[in-house]
Design a protein around this motif. Structure first.
Motif, short mmCIF file in Angstrom:
data_model
loop_
_atom_site.label_atom_id
_atom_site.label_comp_id
_atom_site.label_asym_id
_atom_site.label_seq_id
_atom_site.Cartn_x
_atom_site.Cartn_y
_atom_site.Cartn_z
N LEU A 97 0.84 -1.20 0.00
CA LEU A 97 0.00 0.00 0.00
C LEU A 97 0.88 1.26 0.00
N GLN A 100 2.04 1.77 -3.45
CA GLN A 100 0.96 2.33 -4.30
C GLN A 100 0.76 3.82 -4.02
N ILE A 101 0.74 4.17 -2.72
CA ILE A 101 0.46 5.57 -2.36
C ILE A 101 1.62 6.48 -2.80
N SER A 104 1.98 6.98 -6.60
CA SER A 104 0.75 7.23 -7.35
C SER A 104 0.81 8.51 -8.18
N GLY A 105 1.59 9.48 -7.77
CA GLY A 105 1.82 10.66 -8.62
C GLY A 105 0.97 11.87 -8.30
N GLY A 106 -0.05 11.73 -7.48
CA GLY A 106 -0.92 12.87 -7.20
C GLY A 106 -0.52 13.66 -5.97
N PHE A 107 0.54 13.19 -5.30
CA PHE A 107 0.97 13.89 -4.07
C PHE A 107 2.19 14.74 -4.35
N THR B 13 -3.02 10.98 -10.01
CA THR B 13 -3.75 9.87 -9.41
C THR B 13 -3.37 9.75 -7.95
N ILE B 14 -4.35 9.55 -7.09
CA ILE B 14 -4.02 9.29 -5.68
C ILE B 14 -4.64 7.96 -5.28
N THR B 15 -3.85 7.14 -4.63
CA THR B 15 -4.36 5.85 -4.15
C THR B 15 -4.85 6.04 -2.72
N ASP B 17 -6.72 4.27 0.69
CA ASP B 17 -7.03 3.02 1.38
C ASP B 17 -8.46 3.08 1.91
N PRO B 93 -9.06 3.40 -5.65
CA PRO B 93 -9.10 2.60 -4.42
C PRO B 93 -7.90 1.65 -4.35
N HIS B 94 -7.53 1.27 -3.14
CA HIS B 94 -6.30 0.50 -2.94
C HIS B 94 -6.34 -0.87 -3.62
N VAL B 96 -7.28 -1.49 -6.64
CA VAL B 96 -7.18 -1.37 -8.11
C VAL B 96 -5.81 -0.78 -8.45
#
Lengths: 108, 330
Positions: A97, A100-101, A104-107, B13-15, B17, B93-94, B96
């Motif tokens: 996770l 992924q976070i 992710s590119g949006g931060f 894009t933001i992931t 949780d 969502p986490h 995907v």
């Protein structure tokens, strides 16, 4: 006077630099560890090379894995990733996770 | 009238949780709760959203539009928008993965196996995916540069670091990977086709630029290398104020090669003495620089006495190179 000042200045490079500054790393052991880890993946990806391939992106992806995947289970840094070992904080306890976070590119 | 160049969209894009699929589906029906959940998640992370450069913040988020990912169980993906700068963020969502059908559980296991040293082919066989899919997944992670990701984790930019290049092969051609490491963290892993100063400088410059973008006042104080000319020259060009040191372990390993035509026990004994010399010099707290020079001279005399004048001369020349060839005025 100028000569006396110059002598230590000239000796700051090479082995002298390592010994003159206490904060300077002494050996490249940690870098060799990283290289050994990456080397195994490079051997594995031999079939994926082509002149216009995305080698740089693949290597950066491997570097993210190296930094963010916990690498010990029982020793001093059990369950911690490289970032945590060096004093950083990761968003969650789940390494995937986090990956992924953080990628992710949006931060900002 | 010339056609304007097509602008590439920034990845925003933001992931998030959402704990589980059911919570996500439940929140989809309630716009206000959805935005509040995303806002709370962002607060818990402590990260800032990548707004447009002109945005001063202070605006709130609102639901913007949505689309359906048909190949991922037909799940609905919402976008949210900043009311001030109108930047649109895709809330993923986490469970995907971006642009991928692969299940996160499969991706997690496959990445862990890859990180553990298993080949892409074997990982693919184990988790019923194609090797290329795994390769592309890792490449997708690599779209984000290392420096912003690491600084987002609260790591300070490295003031002292290790820099070296890894020699590898790309099918039949040689490839080099300029690397920067600080502690257990990789800060830069580049890829060049040549081992020249220019190629390395270009690779290390990407790290420097990324670091300066994060912190304009960033300065490096010390860099340790193995003494390879292209590496040291490129780093000297990019970081003129930094001290460039040479790895002591490399020095200890190289000494036996300088001692030729002598018995193995003598060579081993000299290597051991050299190791002790560097270790003790490192342990001393004051005037280490001067003490090292004196000790090295004594060691050369010892080599001359035990291994012959030719070996002594060779070692002396090597010591002089390591001590002075990186002078700034040279």
């Amino acid at each position: 006077m100028s000569r006396l000042k110059r002598v230590p200045q000239e000796k700051k490079a090479g082995w002298y630099a390592v010994l003159a500054d206490p904060q300077m790393p002494v050996t490249s052991t940690l870098l060799d560890q990283a290289h050994n880890a990456i080397e195994r993946k490079l051997f594995a990806m031999k079939g994926f090379h082509h002149p216009k391939g995305s080698q740089q992106a693949f290597l950066t992806g491997l570097a993210h894995l190296y930094n963010l995947v916990p690498y010990q289970r029982r020793a001093q840094h059990a369950g911690q990733c490289g970032v945590e070992v060096e004093g950083g904080t990761v968003p969650t306890r789940d390494w995937f996770l986090n990956l992924q976070i953080l990628t992710s590119g949006g931060f900002r | 009238m010339g056609q304007a160049a097509k602008r590439t969209r920034e990845n925003r894009t933001i992931t998030v949780d959402f704990r589980d699929d059911a919570t996500y589906v439940q929140l989809l029906g309630n716009g206000k709760a959805f935005v509040e959940f995303v806002g709370a998640f962002l607060l818990s992370l402590g990260f800032q959203l990548a707004h447009k450069a002109t945005c001063r913040g202070g605006g709130c988020l609102t639901r913007h539009s949505h689309y359906v990912r048909l190949r991922v169980r037909g799940i609905t993906i919402w976008r949210i928008q900043c009311t001030t700068c109108k930047a649109v963020f895709t809330v993923l969502p986490h469970f995907v993965l971006r642009y991928r059908q692969m299940q996160p559980e499969v991706a997690r296991d496959a990445l862990l196996a890859t990180q553990g040293g298993l080949s892409l082919e074997l990982c693919a066989v184990l988790y019923h995916i194609s090797p290329m899919a795994l390769y592309r997944l890792i490449s997708a992670l690599g779209q984000q540069s290392l420096v912003p990701v690491l600084t987002r984790c609260g790591l300070p930019l490295p003031v002292y670091f290790l820099a070296d290049e890894k020699h590898s092969r790309c099918l039949t051609t040689k490839a080099y990977l300029p690397t920067i490491v600080c502690g257990r963290v990789l800060w830069h892993l580049g890829y060049t086709a040549a081992a020249s100063t220019t190629a390395f400088a270009q690779s290390y410059r990407t790290f420097q630029q990324a670091a300066l973008q994060q912190e304009p006042s960033y300065r490096v104080r010390g860099i340790l290398t193995d003494g390879f000319d292209s590496t040291t020259r490129s780093l000297r060009t990019l970081f003129p104020e930094a001290r460039l040191g040479i790895c002591l372990r490399h020095a200890i390993n190289k000494l036996p090669a300088k001692l030729v035509a002598i018995a193995s026990p003598v060579r081993k004994a000299l290597r051991s003495q050299f190791h002790t010399l560097l270790y003790r010099a490192r342990q001393r707290k004051g005037l280490r620089v001067f003490a090292l020079g004196q000790r090295l001279r004594h060691f050369v005399d010892h080599v001359t006495a035990t291994a012959g004048a030719a070996n002594g001369k060779r070692v002396r020349r090597w010591f002089q190179e390591k001590g002075t060839h990186l002078r700034r005025d040279s």
